[in-house]
Design a protein around this motif. Structure first.
Motif, PDB file in Angstrom:
ATOM      1  N   ALA A   6       0.847  -1.198   0.000  1.00 28.94           N
ATOM      2  CA  ALA A   6       0.000   0.000   0.000  1.00 28.94           C
ATOM      3  C   ALA A   6       0.880   1.244   0.000  1.00 28.94           C
ATOM      4  O   ALA A   6       2.009   1.227   0.506  1.00 28.94           O
ATOM      5  N   ILE A   7       0.353   2.314  -0.558  1.00 28.65           N
ATOM      6  CA  ILE A   7       1.060   3.596  -0.550  1.00 28.65           C
ATOM      7  C   ILE A   7       0.264   4.563   0.314  1.00 28.65           C
ATOM      8  O   ILE A   7      -0.910   4.816   0.042  1.00 28.65           O
ATOM      9  N   TYR A   9       0.810   8.377   1.583  1.00 29.88           N
ATOM     10  CA  TYR A   9       1.649   9.560   1.440  1.00 29.88           C
ATOM     11  C   TYR A   9       1.710  10.361   2.737  1.00 29.88           C
ATOM     12  O   TYR A   9       0.798  10.277   3.567  1.00 29.88           O
ATOM     13  N   TYR A  23      -2.043  -2.717  -2.306  1.00 33.65           N
ATOM     14  CA  TYR A  23      -2.144  -1.871  -3.495  1.00 33.65           C
ATOM     15  C   TYR A  23      -3.104  -0.697  -3.353  1.00 33.65           C
ATOM     16  O   TYR A  23      -3.446  -0.058  -4.352  1.00 33.65           O
ATOM     17  N   ILE A  25      -4.018   3.147  -2.340  1.00 34.85           N
ATOM     18  CA  ILE A  25      -3.294   4.421  -2.359  1.00 34.85           C
ATOM     19  C   ILE A  25      -4.100   5.413  -1.535  1.00 34.85           C
ATOM     20  O   ILE A  25      -5.278   5.652  -1.814  1.00 34.85           O
ATOM     21  N   LYS A  29       0.222  13.239  -3.368  1.00 37.81           N
ATOM     22  CA  LYS A  29       1.661  13.282  -3.642  1.00 37.81           C
ATOM     23  C   LYS A  29       2.312  14.547  -3.101  1.00 37.81           C
ATOM     24  O   LYS A  29       3.475  14.531  -2.724  1.00 37.81           O
ATOM     25  N   ILE A  47      -8.461   3.885  -3.860  1.00 38.60           N
ATOM     26  CA  ILE A  47      -7.707   5.139  -3.952  1.00 38.60           C
ATOM     27  C   ILE A  47      -8.490   6.228  -3.226  1.00 38.60           C
ATOM     28  O   ILE A  47      -9.674   6.438  -3.495  1.00 38.60           O
ATOM     29  N   ARG A  49      -7.874  10.276  -2.491  1.00 37.27           N
ATOM     30  CA  ARG A  49      -7.043  11.458  -2.733  1.00 37.27           C
ATOM     31  C   ARG A  49      -7.897  12.700  -2.548  1.00 37.27           C
ATOM     32  O   ARG A  49      -9.110  12.642  -2.528  1.00 37.27           O
TER      33      ARG A  49
END
Length: 64
Positions: A6-7, A9, A23, A25, A29, A47, A49
């Motif tokens: 996993a990402i 930020y 996987y 997100i 960024k 995801i 964001r």
């Protein structure tokens, strides 16, 4: 637990230790803030964001 693939930020704030599946997100960024409440579960390939604040008991993913 945050899965190793996993990402997440910088700038993401979880109220408590979340479940973040492979996987996924989470965050931006550029490090802009994103807040998720207690008992979060971010499913596979999800995801999140943007400049958002999400409340408690999030369940995000297929078949949620």
């Amino acid at each position: 637990m945050i899965h190793e693939t996993a990402i997440v930020y910088p700038g993401v704030a979880f109220a408590r230790e979340p479940e973040v599946d492979p996987y996924a997100i989470v965050g931006n960024k550029d490090g802009s803030p994103l807040t998720i409440g207690r008992n979060a579960h971010v499913g596979y390939h999800s995801i999140i964001r943007g400049d958002v604040r999400i409340g408690d008991n999030l369940r995000l993913g297929a078949m949620s």
